[in-house]
Scaffold this motif. Structure first.
Motif, mmCIF file in Angstrom:
data_model
loop_
_atom_site.group_PDB
_atom_site.id
_atom_site.type_symbol
_atom_site.label_atom_id
_atom_site.label_comp_id
_atom_site.label_asym_id
_atom_site.label_seq_id
_atom_site.Cartn_x
_atom_site.Cartn_y
_atom_site.Cartn_z
ATOM 1 N N LEU A 74 -5.309 4.859 7.656
ATOM 2 C CA LEU A 74 -6.073 5.774 6.822
ATOM 3 C C LEU A 74 -6.894 6.756 7.649
ATOM 4 O O LEU A 74 -7.203 7.853 7.179
ATOM 5 C CB LEU A 74 -6.998 4.985 5.897
ATOM 6 C CG LEU A 74 -6.305 4.050 4.889
ATOM 7 C CD1 LEU A 74 -7.340 3.305 4.058
ATOM 8 C CD2 LEU A 74 -5.366 4.841 3.989
ATOM 9 N N ILE A 131 -6.743 -3.878 3.841
ATOM 10 C CA ILE A 131 -6.692 -2.432 4.037
ATOM 11 C C ILE A 131 -6.324 -2.148 5.482
ATOM 12 O O ILE A 131 -6.657 -2.931 6.381
ATOM 13 C CB ILE A 131 -8.052 -1.770 3.681
ATOM 14 C CG1 ILE A 131 -7.897 -0.262 3.580
ATOM 15 C CG2 ILE A 131 -9.119 -2.166 4.668
ATOM 16 C CD1 ILE A 131 -9.111 0.436 3.008
ATOM 17 N N ASP A 132 -5.618 -1.055 5.695
ATOM 18 C CA ASP A 132 -5.224 -0.658 7.045
ATOM 19 C C ASP A 132 -6.032 0.582 7.424
ATOM 20 O O ASP A 132 -5.622 1.714 7.166
ATOM 21 C CB ASP A 132 -3.720 -0.362 7.079
ATOM 22 C CG ASP A 132 -3.247 0.000 8.488
ATOM 23 O OD1 ASP A 132 -4.059 -0.071 9.420
ATOM 24 O OD2 ASP A 132 -2.066 0.351 8.645
ATOM 25 N N ARG A 190 -6.871 -0.936 -3.802
ATOM 26 C CA ARG A 190 -6.179 -2.176 -3.434
ATOM 27 C C ARG A 190 -7.079 -3.060 -2.574
ATOM 28 O O ARG A 190 -7.063 -4.292 -2.692
ATOM 29 C CB ARG A 190 -4.896 -1.820 -2.693
ATOM 30 C CG ARG A 190 -4.077 -3.000 -2.208
ATOM 31 C CD ARG A 190 -2.740 -2.522 -1.663
ATOM 32 N NE ARG A 190 -2.050 -3.574 -0.955
ATOM 33 C CZ ARG A 190 -2.180 -3.806 0.350
ATOM 34 N NH1 ARG A 190 -2.967 -3.019 1.076
ATOM 35 N NH2 ARG A 190 -1.534 -4.792 0.922
ATOM 36 N N TYR A 191 -7.899 -2.446 -1.706
ATOM 37 C CA TYR A 191 -8.835 -3.220 -0.871
ATOM 38 C C TYR A 191 -9.852 -3.948 -1.740
ATOM 39 O O TYR A 191 -10.200 -5.102 -1.487
ATOM 40 C CB TYR A 191 -9.525 -2.288 0.118
ATOM 41 C CG TYR A 191 -10.749 -2.884 0.760
ATOM 42 C CD1 TYR A 191 -10.640 -3.884 1.721
ATOM 43 C CD2 TYR A 191 -12.030 -2.470 0.379
ATOM 44 C CE1 TYR A 191 -11.762 -4.445 2.306
ATOM 45 C CE2 TYR A 191 -13.160 -3.021 0.956
ATOM 46 C CZ TYR A 191 -13.014 -4.010 1.918
ATOM 47 O OH TYR A 191 -14.122 -4.579 2.480
ATOM 48 N N LEU A 237 1.526 -1.287 7.053
ATOM 49 C CA LEU A 237 2.313 -0.360 6.244
ATOM 50 C C LEU A 237 3.697 -0.143 6.831
ATOM 51 O O LEU A 237 4.583 0.388 6.175
ATOM 52 C CB LEU A 237 1.584 0.982 6.122
ATOM 53 C CG LEU A 237 0.290 0.949 5.299
ATOM 54 C CD1 LEU A 237 -0.383 2.301 5.347
ATOM 55 C CD2 LEU A 237 0.556 0.553 3.875
ATOM 56 N N GLY A 274 0.814 -1.212 0.000
ATOM 57 C CA GLY A 274 0.000 0.000 0.000
ATOM 58 C C GLY A 274 0.846 1.261 0.000
ATOM 59 O O GLY A 274 2.037 1.256 0.309
ATOM 60 N N GLN A 291 -5.530 4.919 -3.673
ATOM 61 C CA GLN A 291 -4.756 3.720 -3.975
ATOM 62 C C GLN A 291 -5.076 2.590 -3.001
ATOM 63 O O GLN A 291 -5.212 1.424 -3.411
ATOM 64 C CB GLN A 291 -3.259 4.048 -3.948
ATOM 65 C CG GLN A 291 -2.355 2.989 -4.541
ATOM 66 C CD GLN A 291 -1.938 1.921 -3.544
ATOM 67 O OE1 GLN A 291 -2.095 2.102 -2.338
ATOM 68 N NE2 GLN A 291 -1.410 0.818 -4.057
ATOM 69 N N ASN A 292 -5.220 2.919 -1.724
ATOM 70 C CA ASN A 292 -5.481 1.880 -0.737
ATOM 71 C C ASN A 292 -6.904 1.340 -0.839
ATOM 72 O O ASN A 292 -7.136 0.138 -0.622
ATOM 73 C CB ASN A 292 -5.225 2.430 0.674
ATOM 74 C CG ASN A 292 -3.749 2.440 1.028
ATOM 75 O OD1 ASN A 292 -3.184 1.436 1.467
ATOM 76 N ND2 ASN A 292 -3.103 3.577 0.826
ATOM 77 N N SER A 341 1.776 5.097 1.268
ATOM 78 C CA SER A 341 1.780 5.893 2.490
ATOM 79 C C SER A 341 2.413 7.239 2.195
ATOM 80 O O SER A 341 2.993 7.460 1.133
ATOM 81 C CB SER A 341 2.552 5.172 3.607
ATOM 82 O OG SER A 341 3.937 5.108 3.288
#
Length: 538
Positions: A462, A457-458, A450-451, A536, A385, A446-447, A387
């Motif tokens: 976020l 996902i984090d 990606r999820y 991350l 991911g 982007q995250n 950051s």
């Protein structure tokens, strides 16, 4: 034995300077003692520090009024936050500096226009983005670029010192303005009185009729209320401080425009030339080392499916193994290029060709290292991911690549007078682009994407992003959305915040939260188990 001037016999009267014959190459091979020796070339003369700046002409009443108007704009608008108000204050400040520069006979040059455009782009960042870190970088860079625009500069010393030269005018600007106020004669006082009366009459008319129209129609009153700042007694000390700072900065810019220091006259002596062997051998071996690394990258990193087979590491692990080291390689290579140029042999055309070829090869190989570092970052981001730190590092790597391209162009072209300014301009453009793309929005998009692809996902990371990320996080499932938007909702701008003190991201976030408020975020976080861990790795 060297020739000496002929002596005058004792019974011959001494010649006066007016009777001394002119010496020409055909008439004599020596120079009479009464003639002054030829002046040294300009490059060999010592720098007179007293000539680095010229006395500042007294400021006009318009310049003083512009400085006061800048302070008033800062006191009235900056108390509520930062947005378009910063652009307004900068425009008034630039107006006073421009008037002063015009009065002193300074001309607008192409680079001055470029610096001005760069400052506007940097100050547009707080208009667009709600993120604090890009805004801080953009505002600091705008101050530096504005200082450079006021001073001017072409050489490395002139450009580097011009970025900071504004602050040397803080003290002199106060005395400069105070002396101008004390020295105002009757015409000046008349102009000042007219300006004060005009401002007072305008303010009274706007206030009286604005109150009447506002009370006559609630919609008009709402519009006027949103446009005008609210002033309370408790805000008075802070507003006085903002007025003083805004006025001081405007006076400093005007004083800089009136009497810029000519930092370009500061000469940096060239280093002692090294022999070809002493200079070329270490640089040649370094080029060979770079070539080996580039060859390995072409064989392993840029061939799909070969990383695990050749190294036993997954692509993300292989990428994480080296991109920090490659960033240091890029920074240290800039230092090597600077030192190699300082000590390079330059006596003959062959020496200069050798320097261009070896440094050009090193910069070209370094560009491949830049591509390798960016590709490693891409592999790492795909796996773990995006950051803030990773996006910032990628931005620095891209800018370093641009610098090496400029160095190569400077080596190819015969003139390099543009190079210092081009490097600084590339940094200013990079910071402006970094802020205008809204890094937190890009990270959230982007995250979230990606999820949807991986289910990973984090949320714990976020939820610490700024309001720039709200549109992307608004598309998450309910519990994830509530948890991710908790921090943004808690720190959202007040509903009565004026339009000029918030960013476009703040306005959009306010609309999102008004349409779908965040309810019970703590319960939502507990249901999805946040915080658990931070994959991350920040």
């Amino acid at each position: 034995m060297p020739d000496t001037p002929a002596t005058t016999p004792a019974n011959t009267p001494a010649a006066t300077p007016a009777a001394t014959p002119a010496v020409t190459p055909a008439s004599a091979g020596v120079q009479p003692l009464l003639l002054k020796p030829p002046a040294p070339p300009a490059s060999a003369r010592p720098v007179d520090r007293a000539t680095l700046s010229r006395p500042a002409a007294p400021p006009s009443v318009g310049v003083l009024a512009s400085a006061a108007l800048t302070g008033l704009a800062a006191a009235v608008t900056l108390r509520s936050g930062i947005g378009a108000n910063l652009l307004v204050c900068a425009a008034v400040l630039a107006g006073g500096a421009g008037v002063t520069a015009h009065r002193t006979g300074r001309r607008i040059r192409p680079w001055t226009v470029l610096w001005t455009v760069a400052v506007l782009a940097l100050l547009a960042v707080p208009v667009v983005s709600a993120s604090a870190w890009p805004t801080l970088l953009a505002v600091c860079a705008a101050l530096g670029i504005g200082s450079l625009a006021l001073h001017g500069g072409r050489r490395w010393a002139g450009v580097g010192l011009g970025l900071l030269g504004l602050w040397a005018h803080l003290g002199p600007a106060v005395g400069w303005a105070a002396a101008a106020l004390r020295a105002l004669r009757y015409p000046g006082r008349t102009k000042l009185a007219v300006a004060v009366r005009t401002a007072a009459v305008t303010a009274v008319l706007l206030i009286v009729f604005g109150l009447l129209f506002g009370t006559a129609d609630s919609q008009v009153g709402s519009i006027l209320g949103s446009m005008l700042p609210t002033v309370s007694v408790g805000d008075t000390p802070l507003r006085v401080l903002l007025f003083a700072l805004g006025t001081l900065l405007a006076l400093t810019a005007a004083h800089t425009a009136a009497a810029p220091r000519r930092w370009d006259r500061t000469r940096i002596p060239a280093g002692r030339q090294r022999s070809r062997l002493e200079w070329a051998l270490p640089l040649g071996l370094l080029n060979l080392l770079f070539g080996v690394f580039v060859g390995v990258q072409l064989a392993v990193l840029f061939r799909s499916g070969s990383i695990y087979r050749r190294t036993g590491l997954f692509p993300a692990e292989y990428a994480r193994q080296g991109f920090w080291q490659l960033l240091w390689v890029l920074v240290l290579t800039l230092l090597v290029v600077a030192l190699a140029t300082y000590w390079a042999p330059r006596s003959t055309a062959g020496d200069r060709r050798l320097v261009k070829s070896m440094l050009g090869l090193l910069c070209t190989l370094t560009l491949v290292v830049v591509v390798s570092a960016l590709y490693r970052m891409k592999l790492y981001v795909d796996a773990f991911g995006l950051s803030r730190l990773r996006l910032s590092v990628a931005g620095v790597e891209i800018w370093l690549g641009v610098v090496f391209v400029l160095l190569i162009a400077g080596g190819i072209l015969s003139s390099r007078a543009w190079l210092p300014r081009a490097v600084v301009l590339s940094a200013a453009v990079g910071l402006a682009v970094y802020g205008l793309i809204r890094p937190d929005a890009l990270i959230a998009e982007q995250n979230v994407a990606r999820y949807r692809q991986t289910g990973q996902i984090d949320i714990g990371y976020l939820r610490d992003l700024s309001a720039d990320a709200a549109p992307a996080l608004d598309g998450l499932p309910d519990d994830m959305r509530a948890c991710a938007l908790q921090g943004i909702s808690d720190n959202a701008v007040a509903p009565d915040a004026p339009w000029y003190a918030i960013s476009l991201s703040d306005a959009r976030t306010r609309a999102i939260l008004r349409a779908r408020p965040v309810t019970s975020p703590d319960d939502a976080c507990a249901r999805i188990g946040v915080p658990l861990y931070n994959p991350l790795g920040e």
